[in-house]
Structure formats: structure tokens, C-alpha cells
Scaffold this motif. Sequence first.
Motif, PDB file in Angstrom:
ATOM      1  N   ARG A  22      44.067  41.734  35.505  1.00  0.00           N
ATOM      2  CA  ARG A  22      43.120  41.591  36.620  1.00  0.00           C
ATOM      3  C   ARG A  22      42.068  40.523  36.336  1.00  0.00           C
ATOM      4  NH1 ARG A  22      40.227  46.717  37.299  1.00  0.00           N
ATOM      5  NH2 ARG A  22      40.612  46.950  35.064  1.00  0.00           N
ATOM      6  N   VAL A  23      41.225  40.761  35.361  1.00  0.00           N
ATOM      7  CA  VAL A  23      40.208  39.772  34.980  1.00  0.00           C
ATOM      8  C   VAL A  23      40.711  39.025  33.752  1.00  0.00           C
ATOM      9  CG1 VAL A  23      37.844  39.450  34.169  1.00  0.00           C
ATOM     10  CG2 VAL A  23      38.338  41.182  35.912  1.00  0.00           C
ATOM     11  N   ASP A  24      40.840  37.693  33.871  1.00  0.00           N
ATOM     12  CA  ASP A  24      41.400  36.919  32.755  1.00  0.00           C
ATOM     13  C   ASP A  24      40.402  36.753  31.617  1.00  0.00           C
ATOM     14  OD1 ASP A  24      39.828  34.409  33.056  1.00  0.00           O
ATOM     15  OD2 ASP A  24      40.862  34.293  34.974  1.00  0.00           O
ATOM     16  N   GLY A  25      40.913  36.290  30.485  1.00  0.00           N
ATOM     17  CA  GLY A  25      40.088  36.149  29.299  1.00  0.00           C
ATOM     18  C   GLY A  25      39.007  35.095  29.419  1.00  0.00           C
ATOM     19  N   LEU A  26      39.201  34.102  30.291  1.00  0.00           N
ATOM     20  CA  LEU A  26      38.188  33.071  30.480  1.00  0.00           C
ATOM     21  C   LEU A  26      36.954  33.655  31.145  1.00  0.00           C
ATOM     22  CD1 LEU A  26      40.479  30.193  31.733  1.00  0.00           C
ATOM     23  CD2 LEU A  26      39.531  30.504  29.463  1.00  0.00           C
ATOM     24  N   THR A  27      37.172  34.416  32.211  1.00  0.00           N
ATOM     25  CA  THR A  27      36.061  35.051  32.910  1.00  0.00           C
ATOM     26  C   THR A  27      35.338  36.015  31.973  1.00  0.00           C
ATOM     27  OG1 THR A  27      37.277  34.873  34.984  1.00  0.00           O
ATOM     28  CG2 THR A  27      35.434  36.416  34.946  1.00  0.00           C
ATOM     29  N   ALA A  28      36.118  36.747  31.175  1.00  0.00           N
ATOM     30  CA  ALA A  28      35.526  37.693  30.225  1.00  0.00           C
ATOM     31  C   ALA A  28      34.718  36.958  29.158  1.00  0.00           C
ATOM     32  CB  ALA A  28      36.623  38.540  29.578  1.00  0.00           C
TER      33      ALA A  28
END
Length: 202
Positions: A41-47
Motif C-alpha cells: 500500500r504505502v511504498d518505502g519511499l513515502t515511508a
Amino acid sequence: MILGGVPEIRVVGEAADGAEVPAAVEAYAPDVVLMDIRMPRVDGLTATEALRTLPDPPEVLVLTTFDADEQVLRALRAGAGGFLLKDTPPAEIVRAVLRVAAGEATLSPTVTRKLIAQVTAGPVGSGGDQRRQRALRALAGLTERERQVALALGQGRTNAEISAELFMSVATVKAYVSRLLAKLELNNRVQVALLVHDAGLV
């Protein structure tokens, strides 16, 4: 399995999705987060971008493949301490985690050159010219010695290599790197290297 068997490393938690990362970091307070770019859902870049806004964020080491170069650059600009390819040998993964935990960037010079080529090859209309002007303005406030250290970082040099090249002790190099980060308001040496390349100096 790889990290759990290393005496110097303790795996304190796992997250299956980028959305779970902030809560996991708050709960476990890790020194390093090994972050996969591609998650459901939420990718590692956003995280990664979310983590770097925290008051005392952990270091982030990104896992990627070569077909995600643009994503890697976004992660590095967000403050990730480096990245690993997914086929990296286990021993190198361990070394990379330990290096990032110690504040050292984890970027192989070969891969760094490939990524930087992508940054500098971008068309002016894509914002590259504005980035170059911003980078030049930021670097203009450096002393000559600080500029030399910044250029060496842009070339992917380690502290030991900079020490030998500029005839400084390793401790002095570390002090200069810390001063550069404070002066340029950056999170790590990777961002200094990107700034140097944005300015077109390497």
C-alpha cells in the motif's frame, strides 16, 4: 535470518507495509531501518520521507533493483543513508547495516556513478537547472577546505580515502563532514554528494 545471526545486530521488529513503519519505529526505536521500496500500500519511499521528518530519525538503508533508479534518487534526497541491491550477498548486507549505523554512507562507487549520471542527464526543463542554481548557492558559502571535502564526497570517497588525498587525519575528515552537514542543513554525506553533482562540480 541473515541479520538475526549477527552478534552486533539485533532485529527488533518487522513491518509488512510502509504504512506500518512509523508506528514500528516509535515502538522499537531502531538505529537502522532496512527499507524495501516496493510494498503493497504505502511504498518505502513515502515511508522514508515520513521517517526523516521525525525529531530523531533512524538511519534508512533502502533495498532496490536497478530498474528503480529514479526511486533510489528520491530516497537518497529524502535522507536515506544508502541502498542495497536485492541480490547483494548476505555478508555485504551485514556490513552495510553496520556502516549505516555508524553514520557511513553505503553506496558503491559504480552504482553511485550510474545514479549520478541519471541526475545530471535530466533535461533542464525537468527542474535540473533550478537544482543546479540552488546547489551552487548552497556550496558558495563553504570555505576552500570544506569545498574540497564536499567534492571528495561527491566522488564517492571514504573518510580514509579523503584523509590520504587531502593530508588530513580521519578524525579531522569526520569533523569536516559533520560541519558540512550542519552548514548545508543536510542529513548525511549521500545528500552532500548529490548536492555536489547537482551543482555540476563532479
